[in-house]
Design a protein around this motif. Structure first.
Motif, PDB file in Angstrom:
ATOM      1  N   PRO A  41       0.791  -1.232   0.000  1.00  0.00           N
ATOM      2  CA  PRO A  41       0.000   0.000   0.000  1.00  0.00           C
ATOM      3  C   PRO A  41       0.826   1.287   0.000  1.00  0.00           C
ATOM      4  O   PRO A  41       0.527   2.227   0.719  1.00  0.00           O
ATOM      5  N   GLY A  42       1.873   1.329  -0.797  1.00  0.00           N
ATOM      6  CA  GLY A  42       2.582   2.579  -0.979  1.00  0.00           C
ATOM      7  C   GLY A  42       4.000   2.615  -0.451  1.00  0.00           C
ATOM      8  O   GLY A  42       4.502   1.672   0.148  1.00  0.00           O
ATOM      9  N   THR A  43       4.641   3.734  -0.715  1.00  0.00           N
ATOM     10  CA  THR A  43       6.021   3.990  -0.311  1.00  0.00           C
ATOM     11  C   THR A  43       6.027   5.113   0.722  1.00  0.00           C
ATOM     12  O   THR A  43       5.355   6.129   0.543  1.00  0.00           O
ATOM     13  N   PHE A  44       6.782   4.909   1.782  1.00  0.00           N
ATOM     14  CA  PHE A  44       6.851   5.897   2.856  1.00  0.00           C
ATOM     15  C   PHE A  44       8.264   6.380   3.095  1.00  0.00           C
ATOM     16  O   PHE A  44       8.478   7.519   3.459  1.00  0.00           O
ATOM     17  N   TYR A  45       9.215   5.482   2.901  1.00  0.00           N
ATOM     18  CA  TYR A  45      10.606   5.823   3.152  1.00  0.00           C
ATOM     19  C   TYR A  45      11.322   5.978   1.818  1.00  0.00           C
ATOM     20  O   TYR A  45      11.290   5.083   0.984  1.00  0.00           O
ATOM     21  N   SER A  46      11.952   7.121   1.618  1.00  0.00           N
ATOM     22  CA  SER A  46      12.720   7.333   0.392  1.00  0.00           C
ATOM     23  C   SER A  46      14.137   7.784   0.714  1.00  0.00           C
ATOM     24  O   SER A  46      14.915   8.051  -0.178  1.00  0.00           O
TER      25      SER A  46
END
Length: 129
Positions: A41-46
């Motif tokens: 359900p998505g990306t949070f850490y980049s």
């Protein structure tokens, strides 16, 4: 040359899970190669913790892998895609007149309880009529 068949996804839910897994198990005899795709359900850490100002595009593959691992560890899987093929890359048609792949859907994902990126959830949601 044989005409190309359309490719269709077979949706796998709780109510047809056993039946679809039996079909997949039988298809593995002729289509033993498996490609797996997971949807989270998505990306949070980049950013990489050791370099808080840096963006993932600036890191070596090991650093990008660690960022991806952190995102996967922080979230719950939403969907698992399975594609079977033979050594020539042919997909199974299972007698249906079309080539198939499977989408295993996980219903226990709750947007009120679990970390998610709204854009990712919107992409995966079933359109409401």
């Amino acid at each position: 040359m044989a005409p190309k068949l359309p490719v269709v996804g077979r949706e796998v839910w709780q109510d047809n899970l056993e039946q679809e897994f039996l079909i997949i198990n039988d298809a593995l005899l002729l289509y033993p190669l498996i490609a797996i795709d997971t949807e989270f359900p998505g990306t949070f850490y980049s950013q990489f913790p050791a370099f808080p100002g840096g963006h993932h595009s600036q890191f070596l593959p090991v650093g990008r892998c660690q960022i991806m691992k952190a995102n996967v560890a922080a979230t719950k899987i939403v969907q698992l895609g399975l594609s079977l093929c033979d050594a020539k890359g042919n997909l199974p048609n299972l007698g249906s007149g079309c080539c198939c792949f499977g989408e295993v859907n996980f219903r226990d994902f709750d947007v009120k309880r679990y970390l998610h990126n709204l854009d990712s959830i919107d992409l995966l949601e079933i359109p409401r009529k």
